[in-house]
Write a protein that holds these residues in place. Structure first.
Motif, PDB file in Angstrom:
ATOM      1  N   ARG A   1       0.832  -1.212   0.000  1.00  0.00           N
ATOM      2  CA  ARG A   1       0.000   0.000   0.000  1.00  0.00           C
ATOM      3  C   ARG A   1       0.860   1.252   0.000  1.00  0.00           C
ATOM      4  O   ARG A   1       0.550   2.249  -0.677  1.00  0.00           O
ATOM      5  CB  ARG A   1      -0.938  -0.010   1.211  1.00  0.00           C
ATOM      6  CG  ARG A   1      -2.031  -1.075   1.129  1.00  0.00           C
ATOM      7  CD  ARG A   1      -3.125  -0.817   2.157  1.00  0.00           C
ATOM      8  NE  ARG A   1      -2.642  -0.981   3.511  1.00  0.00           N
ATOM      9  CZ  ARG A   1      -2.691  -2.118   4.203  1.00  0.00           C
ATOM     10  NH1 ARG A   1      -3.178  -3.208   3.635  1.00  0.00           N
ATOM     11  NH2 ARG A   1      -2.255  -2.178   5.448  1.00  0.00           N
ATOM     12  N   ASP A   2       1.959   1.215   0.750  1.00  0.00           N
ATOM     13  CA  ASP A   2       2.854   2.364   0.804  1.00  0.00           C
ATOM     14  C   ASP A   2       3.494   2.626  -0.560  1.00  0.00           C
ATOM     15  O   ASP A   2       3.605   3.786  -0.992  1.00  0.00           O
ATOM     16  CB  ASP A   2       3.943   2.127   1.856  1.00  0.00           C
ATOM     17  CG  ASP A   2       4.941   3.260   1.924  1.00  0.00           C
ATOM     18  OD1 ASP A   2       4.535   4.381   2.303  1.00  0.00           O
ATOM     19  OD2 ASP A   2       6.122   3.045   1.582  1.00  0.00           O
ATOM     20  N   VAL A   3       3.905   1.568  -1.265  1.00  0.00           N
ATOM     21  CA  VAL A   3       4.504   1.726  -2.591  1.00  0.00           C
ATOM     22  C   VAL A   3       3.506   2.355  -3.557  1.00  0.00           C
ATOM     23  O   VAL A   3       3.835   3.295  -4.297  1.00  0.00           O
ATOM     24  CB  VAL A   3       4.989   0.362  -3.131  1.00  0.00           C
ATOM     25  CG1 VAL A   3       5.349   0.460  -4.611  1.00  0.00           C
ATOM     26  CG2 VAL A   3       6.186  -0.125  -2.333  1.00  0.00           C
ATOM     27  N   VAL A   4       2.290   1.838  -3.547  1.00  0.00           N
ATOM     28  CA  VAL A   4       1.255   2.371  -4.439  1.00  0.00           C
ATOM     29  C   VAL A   4       0.993   3.845  -4.144  1.00  0.00           C
ATOM     30  O   VAL A   4       0.873   4.666  -5.066  1.00  0.00           O
ATOM     31  CB  VAL A   4      -0.039   1.544  -4.305  1.00  0.00           C
ATOM     32  CG1 VAL A   4      -1.219   2.267  -4.956  1.00  0.00           C
ATOM     33  CG2 VAL A   4       0.144   0.174  -4.936  1.00  0.00           C
ATOM     34  N   ASP A   5       0.928   4.205  -2.878  1.00  0.00           N
ATOM     35  CA  ASP A   5       0.654   5.596  -2.510  1.00  0.00           C
ATOM     36  C   ASP A   5       1.839   6.495  -2.838  1.00  0.00           C
ATOM     37  O   ASP A   5       1.670   7.585  -3.415  1.00  0.00           O
ATOM     38  CB  ASP A   5       0.327   5.684  -1.019  1.00  0.00           C
ATOM     39  CG  ASP A   5      -1.002   5.025  -0.678  1.00  0.00           C
ATOM     40  OD1 ASP A   5      -1.822   4.841  -1.599  1.00  0.00           O
ATOM     41  OD2 ASP A   5      -1.204   4.679   0.504  1.00  0.00           O
ATOM     42  N   ARG A   6       3.041   6.084  -2.466  1.00  0.00           N
ATOM     43  CA  ARG A   6       4.228   6.919  -2.676  1.00  0.00           C
ATOM     44  C   ARG A   6       4.514   7.160  -4.147  1.00  0.00           C
ATOM     45  O   ARG A   6       4.959   8.244  -4.540  1.00  0.00           O
ATOM     46  CB  ARG A   6       5.449   6.290  -2.013  1.00  0.00           C
ATOM     47  CG  ARG A   6       5.504   6.467  -0.507  1.00  0.00           C
ATOM     48  CD  ARG A   6       6.874   6.127   0.051  1.00  0.00           C
ATOM     49  NE  ARG A   6       7.196   4.717  -0.077  1.00  0.00           N
ATOM     50  CZ  ARG A   6       8.203   4.254  -0.799  1.00  0.00           C
ATOM     51  NH1 ARG A   6       8.974   5.085  -1.499  1.00  0.00           N
ATOM     52  NH2 ARG A   6       8.446   2.958  -0.851  1.00  0.00           N
TER      53      ARG A   6
END
Length: 319
Positions: free
Chosen positions: A82-87
């Motif tokens: 989720r962090d990768v997708v958001d960042r």
């Protein structure tokens, strides 16, 4: 060019990022579930961890130096996705709750063509390229056990875990001792009033010894990340290591025992699969390692007959 990617797990996320790096912008990821994550979304059973060291289980373009454990847990891996997708600003490219029901290729006279996708929303989409990132761990294998459908209590599969399931104080039966069984049984046993495990085929396993990532383990990656990843790329299993030149069939019993015990204590796959240079090539060398693993089983199971039933014998170690 219009790109359609089916699946928002690790492969789907990676495909979208690499296409964008190549200059493409017309990219859509179709995910039938309500959120991303692929196999790490579907598998949420107690004890879920990765079998690859956490510092290697990540995208090269999105390093994560602060994994909390040597073997990353399922929830932490989901947070990382989720962090990768958001960042990286990928969320706008993902359509959740959208299953691709059909794909039809329309070829033109000049040899070019397009794909027409039929979606569960009722819409259709035309793409020049379709990338299937659907994985191989999507559909669970439900055993055909007579009477299972009539069982009054809850029945769950590890690949479709029910987060509302209460295991504390319950009588629980677990069928199977594959990877998910081996990981979940110890935690379920701590909570259940009674736990019965049904095993058809014994499997080899080693204690993982999961815990915080030691500083010396992080050091090579922190010192030169590019060199570390290059070494991983050219390694046998994606983890930097130096293959041994010691042959089990030509070693003394003392050397065999010393090398095995050192590998066992690491709690890692690469060392235990590489105790000897010839253990994957020659049955007699593999048998040395296999028997030492069986001795570990006998050492912790008090009843000799039960211990022997738990000892794998129908397949080589590491296969």
């Amino acid at each position: 060019m219009r790109f359609a990617i089916i699946g928002a797990g690790m492969a789907g996320i990676l495909a979208a990022i690499k296409l964008r790096e190549a200059g493409h912008t017309n990219i859509t990821i179709y995910e039938k579930a309500s959120r991303i994550g692929g196999t790490w979304r579907e598998n949420r059973y107690p004890g879920l961890t990765c079998d690859v060291p956490s510092q290697m289980y990540q995208f090269g373009f999105a390093p994560k130096p602060d994994w909390s454990r040597v073997w990353a847990t399922g929830p932490e891996i989901q947070r990382y996705h989720r962090d990768v997708v958001d960042r990286l600003g990928l969320a706008a490219k993902i359509q959740c709750n959208t299953e691709v029901l059909a794909a039809e290729y329309d070829e033109a006279e000049d040899g070019t063509g397009t794909w027409t996708l039929t979606l569960s929303t009722g819409a259709t989409m035309v793409a020049d390229f379709v990338l299937c990132a659907t994985g191989v761990l999507e559909n669970p294998a439900i055993p055909d056990i007579p009477g299972l459908a009539e069982f009054d209590g809850p029945v769950v599969h590890t690949a479709r875990w029910d987060d509302s399931l209460v295991t504390t104080g319950k009588k629980i039966a677990v069928i199977g001792t594959g990877s998910s069984g081996i990981q979940s049984i110890p935690l379920i046993a701590q909570q259940a009033a009674q736990l019965t495990v049904f095993q058809r085929t014994p499997n080899y396993s080693i204690p993982a010894g999961n815990g915080p990532v030691a500083a010396e383990r992080k050091a090579p990656l922190e010192a030169d990340r590019d060199a570390y990843r290059l070494a991983a790329k050219w390694s046998r299993a994606g983890v930097p290591s130096t293959p041994t030149q010691v042959y089990g069939r030509y070693s003394t019993p003392e050397v065999q025992a010393e090398r095995f015990e050192a590998a066992w204590q690491t709690g890692e796959l690469i060392p235990i699969l590489g105790v000897f240079a010839d253990q994957i090539l020659f049955p007699d060398s593999n048998a040395i390692v296999a028997e030492m693993v069986r001795e570990k089983i006998r050492a912790v199971v008090n009843d000799p007959q039960t211990a022997e039933r738990l000892c794998p014998r129908d397949h080589a170690f590491g296969t």
